[in-house]
Each structure stands twice: as structure tokens, then as C-alpha cells.
Design an enzyme around this catalytic site. Structure first.
Site, PDB file in Angstrom:
ATOM      1  N   ARG B  18       6.300  -9.069  52.790  1.00  0.00           N
ATOM      2  CA  ARG B  18       4.992  -9.439  52.222  1.00  0.00           C
ATOM      3  C   ARG B  18       3.830  -8.981  53.094  1.00  0.00           C
ATOM      4  O   ARG B  18       2.758  -8.646  52.586  1.00  0.00           O
ATOM      5  CB  ARG B  18       4.913 -10.942  51.962  1.00  0.00           C
ATOM      6  CG  ARG B  18       5.221 -11.786  53.177  1.00  0.00           C
ATOM      7  CD  ARG B  18       5.242 -13.270  52.838  1.00  0.00           C
ATOM      8  NE  ARG B  18       5.905 -14.052  53.865  1.00  0.00           N
ATOM      9  CZ  ARG B  18       5.521 -15.262  54.227  1.00  0.00           C
ATOM     10  NH1 ARG B  18       4.486 -15.837  53.671  1.00  0.00           N
ATOM     11  NH2 ARG B  18       6.182 -15.914  55.150  1.00  0.00           N
ATOM     12  N   SER B  45       0.119 -16.900  51.822  1.00  0.00           N
ATOM     13  CA  SER B  45       1.531 -16.609  51.591  1.00  0.00           C
ATOM     14  C   SER B  45       1.753 -15.153  51.200  1.00  0.00           C
ATOM     15  O   SER B  45       2.791 -14.567  51.477  1.00  0.00           O
ATOM     16  CB  SER B  45       2.090 -17.495  50.477  1.00  0.00           C
ATOM     17  OG  SER B  45       2.000 -18.852  50.840  1.00  0.00           O
ATOM     18  N   GLU B  66      -1.808 -19.046  36.606  1.00  0.00           N
ATOM     19  CA  GLU B  66      -1.255 -17.690  36.615  1.00  0.00           C
ATOM     20  C   GLU B  66      -1.446 -16.959  35.292  1.00  0.00           C
ATOM     21  O   GLU B  66      -1.643 -15.737  35.265  1.00  0.00           O
ATOM     22  CB  GLU B  66       0.235 -17.729  36.974  1.00  0.00           C
ATOM     23  CG  GLU B  66       0.523 -18.202  38.397  1.00  0.00           C
ATOM     24  CD  GLU B  66       0.549 -19.725  38.519  1.00  0.00           C
ATOM     25  OE1 GLU B  66       0.486 -20.424  37.487  1.00  0.00           O
ATOM     26  OE2 GLU B  66       0.635 -20.231  39.663  1.00  0.00           O
ATOM     27  N   PHE B  91       6.313 -17.164  39.600  1.00  0.00           N
ATOM     28  CA  PHE B  91       5.092 -17.365  38.810  1.00  0.00           C
ATOM     29  C   PHE B  91       4.496 -16.038  38.339  1.00  0.00           C
ATOM     30  O   PHE B  91       3.568 -16.023  37.538  1.00  0.00           O
ATOM     31  CB  PHE B  91       4.045 -18.140  39.625  1.00  0.00           C
ATOM     32  CG  PHE B  91       4.612 -19.307  40.386  1.00  0.00           C
ATOM     33  CD1 PHE B  91       5.539 -20.144  39.784  1.00  0.00           C
ATOM     34  CD2 PHE B  91       4.249 -19.550  41.699  1.00  0.00           C
ATOM     35  CE1 PHE B  91       6.097 -21.212  40.485  1.00  0.00           C
ATOM     36  CE2 PHE B  91       4.789 -20.616  42.404  1.00  0.00           C
ATOM     37  CZ  PHE B  91       5.720 -21.447  41.796  1.00  0.00           C
ATOM     38  N   HIS B 117       8.108 -13.735  47.750  1.00  0.00           N
ATOM     39  CA  HIS B 117       9.046 -14.862  47.767  1.00  0.00           C
ATOM     40  C   HIS B 117      10.108 -14.734  46.689  1.00  0.00           C
ATOM     41  O   HIS B 117      10.519 -15.711  46.067  1.00  0.00           O
ATOM     42  CB  HIS B 117       8.292 -16.185  47.648  1.00  0.00           C
ATOM     43  CG  HIS B 117       7.428 -16.495  48.848  1.00  0.00           C
ATOM     44  ND1 HIS B 117       6.443 -15.653  49.284  1.00  0.00           N
ATOM     45  CD2 HIS B 117       7.409 -17.563  49.683  1.00  0.00           C
ATOM     46  CE1 HIS B 117       5.843 -16.169  50.344  1.00  0.00           C
ATOM     47  NE2 HIS B 117       6.420 -17.334  50.616  1.00  0.00           N
ATOM     48  N   ASP B 125      12.834 -23.650  50.226  1.00  0.00           N
ATOM     49  CA  ASP B 125      12.172 -24.240  49.064  1.00  0.00           C
ATOM     50  C   ASP B 125      13.137 -24.516  47.911  1.00  0.00           C
ATOM     51  O   ASP B 125      12.840 -25.306  47.017  1.00  0.00           O
ATOM     52  CB  ASP B 125      11.031 -23.342  48.566  1.00  0.00           C
ATOM     53  CG  ASP B 125       9.750 -23.563  49.372  1.00  0.00           C
ATOM     54  OD1 ASP B 125       9.674 -24.578  50.090  1.00  0.00           O
ATOM     55  OD2 ASP B 125       8.846 -22.726  49.285  1.00  0.00           O
ATOM     56  N   ARG B 175       9.884 -13.281  51.331  1.00  0.00           N
ATOM     57  CA  ARG B 175       9.236 -14.143  52.313  1.00  0.00           C
ATOM     58  C   ARG B 175       9.701 -13.919  53.750  1.00  0.00           C
ATOM     59  O   ARG B 175       8.874 -13.803  54.650  1.00  0.00           O
ATOM     60  CB  ARG B 175       9.459 -15.612  51.942  1.00  0.00           C
ATOM     61  CG  ARG B 175       8.771 -16.607  52.871  1.00  0.00           C
ATOM     62  CD  ARG B 175       9.210 -18.036  52.607  1.00  0.00           C
ATOM     63  NE  ARG B 175      10.561 -18.299  53.056  1.00  0.00           N
ATOM     64  CZ  ARG B 175      10.888 -18.722  54.278  1.00  0.00           C
ATOM     65  NH1 ARG B 175       9.958 -18.906  55.192  1.00  0.00           N
ATOM     66  NH2 ARG B 175      12.146 -18.943  54.607  1.00  0.00           N
TER      67      ARG B 175
END
Lengths: 283, 324
Positions: B18, B45, B66, B91, B117, B125, B175
């Protein structure tokens, strides 16, 4: 003849187009299209700063209109054709295989006047916000307009967009809700009550105007007024009361004609109520 | 098929993909005034802070919305801008599939959907956020280019490349810090597979984080006397069919490796192509129709059958099925 008289004649002709297109295809959505005829005729002939001959997707240096409730395609196509975006004879291909006049507006076939596909509801207001941001980034003073249905505001995305435009002061945007209080399954009050629509949009930070969308003089006056409300840190909403099926007695006062085409006899009956003014397109 | 000049690829030090995206986005901000970035409350993020700070006029914070973000991006593209959306892969795809389908893919708007991610290496998560279906969702859409870079440097190179391409793109990255082994600042070519290690016995077609795992597997296979070829399929769609064909004509058996569901993933794309053109024994390493769980990235890859040993045994299986 005043220019408003001319627009009224044009509106009658557009209504004939809508009925003939939907009848020939034996599919389409006449109800809402007939209800919003005055708005689109007024926009394309008196309000929008646009040039059909120099149409570009990016709309640079022109006002831009988006149709979020894409099922009003027959109306949009008729108005585009009669404004010079393409020949009126093409209206006879509506919803036929190989036509540029897709069931719902699309860009794939390259029809002048269309900038993005619509039909799946709830997306057009966000798209219009994107275009309004482009105008701001480019210091282009032209405005962005978008029409959506009242049933359409049941979509959650509309309220994401409403919150964004109000919160981020997208003040070069004029959104119009076709407030006919009907949707496919029935009255909005029965399907999903919309509540106090005006108060909701005001609470989201919008300037809200109201008008009778089937009164050409009032439509012109309110659209002009809406322009004066732009540039004041608030997006502008016009809550436009209309009658679904306007102009055809048996199509009014019911949601039945939202998405149903007339048969031969019904078409004849309907056309008898709408005088041919500037000439039908040839089938 | 492109090859790097270096004989063997070495890990230059673990780095997240990322941040490769974030670095490239910042560069694009400097070089291309049409680039606009949008984010749905995940600026840090997605490593988009540098862009957001340097180019506030061209950064659009949409909040946690989104669907609105995707369609604002479409509107920006209609107006001639080059919008890059940033949020988690979950998302960026499943949540907004219809918005992407109508306003981006069907309308062929020049939107770059940048998704972080992705996959099970999201880790702690858990399965709510570990999307393993995004490549499948995106590759089914006409007009959509689908890219899954393998490391930090490739993510950076790919981000720069997609700005030059006119049309919708899905760019998927992750991530965690992972081995960074492709050269710095190399020229990324969309749709052109990369030869990572040549071999004669079995072709391993890998994408994303599993490319490094495939290289590690190739070393183990070498000790077992198996000469594996490792090809980086960073562009899932369009598939570099020539590269796939060239390799299997030589090896006659294949393994696919991806951090994604086997249903709908890279493996099925390659299997579909080969079965129509040159039926070849193929084994697929990927998520086997399961949801993930919380844990550390590498231990999750091992647990769910996407670790180095899984690629090694898949290669041995494929070899055993080779038509001699």
C-alpha cells in the site's frame, strides 16, 4: 407566439414521441416521462447553456445534465433529438436491437447527449457531484443539473450524496426531484413514505425550491430562480410536483403506466388528446 | 514476456504494497494535474496522506460512503479527470459492485479503483474484512482491467502505469509488510507477464503476495531436483495468454497460486484458457471455498493452504499428472 407558447407546443410533440416510441417497442416507461416533459423541454430549450453540435462527453464550457432515473429515457431521447443532438427519425429505433437508443441511457453506442449510463437508481446525484467538482477544479462557471425520481430517493446512496453536497458546499449543482408520489408498486406513501422531503433536504444543507413541474411558465421561472441560488455555498434542490402520465387522461392519477406500453387502441386514444404540433417523426 | 536483468531476485527488505501505491500517487500528483484522489475515511491506511496534504484541491474525502465515492469518481472521469479511489478491497468491490458495473465498467469511465487490505494477509481484523472474492467480481466486468501486484515496488510501478491507461482499472494490494524483490522504478506494462525464474519441469503462475512464496517454493523444489518456472501474472485481466502458452508448451504442467478464492480467481482464468487451447494438468493454490479468520498474515496463509509447502506439493502433484 411567445417563447413559452412555443415550448408548450414542443412539449405536446415530445409527449407524442414518448407514446409512439413506447408503443412501437411495446416496452418502456411512459408515466414518469410524460410527467417530466415540461422540465426537459424547458431545460434543453431555454435554460441549459449547451451546443448540440459541439457535444463532448466532458461537457467543458457547457452546462451538463444527467438523468439519474434512466427509465425516463424515451423523454430524454425525444428532447435530445428535437434539440439537434441527433435526427428525430432515429427515435423510431427506441429499444430495438442495434439501436443507439438503449432501453436505459448508455454510452456504449455513442449516442450524442449521453455522458454516462443510468437506470440502476441512486447513482446520478453522485455522478453529478463529480462533474460539479470538475467544473470547480477547471474554474468553469457552468452548472450541473440532475433529475431523479421521488421513489429513487429511497436509495441510501442518494443520502450519501445529499450529505456530501451539503457538507462540502457543492453550490454549482441543481438537483431536481420528480415528486409525483408514485412508484412501480404504488403510491410512495404506501410503498415507503418519503416523509417531509423538503425538510430533509434542507436539513442536509440544501437550498430547496418548489414548483409545479407541469406548468411551463412556472418551470421556466423556477429554473431561472434556481440559477440565482447557485454560488452561495449550498447545493440547490427543486422539489418538482408532477402528475405521472400527464397529458393523457387515462394515464393520470395512477401508477399503472409507470412501466407499461399502450396497445394500438390506447395509443390512438392518447394521441387524440395531444395535437401534432411540429410534426411526428416518421416510422 | 519480460524478464528482469538480474539473475535472481532478492528481498530488498520487507515493505507493504500500500505504501507503494501512496508513493506513486504522490508522484502522479506532481506530474499529472488531471489526477484526483478520493478516499472514504481511510487516508492513512491507504497511504494517501502525502497526496492529500500536498494537493488538497484534488483530494476528495467522501466520509464512509463508498457508493457515493465510486459514482463521484465516475462523474470526475466523465469530466476528464483521472480519479483514483482508495478504500479497502472489500469496500472497493463487493459493497459497490453495482455502482462499478453501471457507472464505471459499462460507462467505460476512466476510474482507477485502488483497493488495499485485500486477501487473508489483512490478518487480525478477520474474515469480515479479508475479501477473497474481489478479483472474481472485477474480472467478470467487461472493460475492466484487473491488476494484483506482488510487492511494494511493483505496486508503485503499476500505480504509475494505470494513470497512463485510458479506461477502468481495478488495482489490488495489501496491508502487511512483505518481501520487496522487484527492481526499484521499473516500467510496468499492463497485461505483460513477468518471468521471475526460468525452469523446465513445472510452470508456477503466481499473483500478488504469493509470487514470493512461489519463488521460495521453487528453491525447495530445486533441492528435490525439480526445476520450476515462476511467472508473475500481475495482470489477471487481460491474461497474458502468450506467456502462459509459451511456458506450458515447455513444462506441460502448471500450478496457480493466489491469495483469493479458487472459485473465480486467477487459477480458473488460466485453466479456462488452457482447457480451450492446450489441455494441461493444473493444480490450484488458493482459498478453498472458505471464509478466513483472525491471525498473523503468514500463519493464515499456511493454515488456509496458501503457504510455501502448499505450492511445493501442488507442483509435485502437477508433475505427477503430466502426460508423458
Amino acid at each position: 407566439m411567445t417563447s413559452a407558447d412555443h415550448l408548450k407546443q414542443l412539449a405536446t410533440q415530445v409527449r407524442r414521441d414518448i407514446l409512439r416510441m413506447v408503443h412501437k417497442a411495446q416496452s418502456g416507461h411512459p408515466g414518469g416521462a410524460l410527467g417530466c416533459t415540461e422540465l426537459l423541454v424547458a431545460l434543453y430549450n431555454k435554460i441549459l447553456i449547451h451546443n448540440p453540435k459541439t457535444f463532448t462527453i466532458d461537457g467543458k464550457g457547457q452546462d451538463v445534465f444527467f438523468l439519474s432515473n434512466g427509465h425516463l429515457s424515451a423523454l430524454w431521447y425525444s428532447v435530445l433529438a428535437r434539440s439537434g443532438y441527433f435526427g428525430v427519425s432515429e427515435l423510431s429505433t427506441f429499444r430495438m436491437m442495434g439501436s443507439r437508443l438503449q432501453g436505459h441511457p448508455a454510452t456504449q453506442e455513442g449516442l450524442p447527449g449521453i455522458r454516462i449510463s443510468s437506470g440502476s437508481l441512486g447513482q446520478g446525484l453522485s455522478v453529478a457531484i463529480g462533474m460539479a467538482k470538475v467544473k470547480k477544479l477547471n474554474s468553469d462557471p457552468h452548472l450541473v443539473y440532475v433529475l431523479m425520481g421521488d421513489g429513487e430517493i429511497q436509495e441510501g446512496q442518494i443520502w450519501e450524496a445529499a450529505m456530501f453536497a451539503g457538507g462540502k458546499q457543492v453550490d454549482n449543482l441543481i438537483a431536481i426531484i420528480d415528486y409525483n408520489k408514485k412508484q412501480i408498486d404504488g403510491a410512495t406513501d404506501d410503498v415507503m413514505p418519503l416523509g417531509d422531503v423538503k425538510a430533509k433536504w434542507e436539513a442536509f444543507g440544501w437550498s430547496v425550491l418548489e414548483m409545479n413541474g407541469n406548468d411551463m411558465d412556472e418551470v421556466l421561472e423556477t429554473l431561472k430562480e434556481s440559477k440565482t441560488k447557485t454560488g452561495q455555498q449550498k447545493p440547490v434542490l427543486i422539489l418538482m410536483k408532477t402528475e405521472m402520465g400527464m397529458g393523457v387522461d387515462f394515464m393520470m392519477g395512477t401508477h399503472k403506466w409507470h412501466g407499461s406500453p399502450p396497445n394500438d387502441q390506447q395509443l390512438e386514444n392518447a394521441l387524440n388528446q395531444l395535437e401534432e404540433t411540429i410534426g411526428d417523426y416518421k416510422i | 514476456m519480460t524478464k528482469f536483468e538480474t539473475e535472481t531476485l532478492i528481498n530488498q527488505g520487507d515493505k507493504d504494497t500500500r505504501s507503494g501505491f501512496g508513493e506513486a500517487l504522490f508522484e502522479l500528483g506532481k506530474t499529472n494535474p488531471d489526477v484526483v484522489a478520493l478516499c472514504a475515511d481511510l487516508t492513512g491506511s491507504l497511504s494517501m496522506n502525502k497526496f492529500a496534504d500536498a494537493f488538497p484541491d484534488r483530494f476528495i474525502q467522501t466520509g464512509i460512503a463508498e457508493a457515493n465515492m465510486m459514482c463521484i469518481a465516475a462523474g470526475l472521469a466523465v469530466g476528464g479527470k483521472i480519479p483514483f479511489t482508495g478504500t479497502f478491497a472489500n469496500f472497493s468491490t463487493g459493497r459497490v459492485f453495482d455502482q462499478i458495473r453501471q457507472s464505471i465498467a459499462y460507462s467505460n469511465t476512466n476510474v482507477k479503483i485502488c483497493a488495499s487490505h485485500a486477501g487473508i494477509t489483512l490478518g487480525e481484523d478477520g474474515a469480515t474484512h479479508q475479501i477473497m472474492e474481489d478479483l472474481g467480481l472485477m474480472k467478470m466486468l467487461p472493460n475492466m482491467i484487473v491488476i494484483n501486484p506482488c510487492d511494494h515496488n511493483q505496486t508503485k510501478a503499476a500505480t504509475l502505469a494505470i494513470a497512463e491507461y485510458e479506461g477502468p482499472v481495478y488495482l489490488r494490494f495489501g496491508r502487511p509488510k512483505m518481501p520487496n524483490f522487484t527492481p526499484v522504478d521499473y516500467k510496468f506494462v499492463i497485461g505483460e507477464a513477468l518471468m521471475m525464474k526460468e525452469g523446465r519441469d513445472v510452470s508456477i503462475f503466481a499473483t500478488g503476495h504469493l509470487v514470493w512464496k512461489a519463488l521460495e517454493a521453487a528453491s525447495i523444489l530445486k533441492e528435490k531436483g525439480i526445476d520450476a518456472e515462476v511467472i508473475n501474472i500481475h495482470t489477471i485481466k487481460p491474461l497474458d495468454r502468450e506467456a502462459v502458452m509459451e511456458s506450458v508448451l515447455k513444462t506441460r504442467c502448471a500450478v496457480t497460486a493466489e491469495e483469493h478464492q479458487i472459485y473465480g480467481g486467477l487459477g480458473e482464468t488460466i485453466a479456462g484458457f488452457l482447457s480451450r487451447n492446450f489441455p494441461t494438468p493444473i493444480e490450484m493454490v488458493g482459498m478453498n471455498d472458505l471464509f478466513g479468520e483472525s491471525g498473523k498474515p503468514h500463519e493464515l496463509l499456511d493454515k488456509f493452504g496458501m503457504g510455501v509447502p502448499d505450492i511445493v506439493s501442488a507442483a509435485e502433484l502437477a508433475l505427477g499428472r503430466k502426460h508423458l
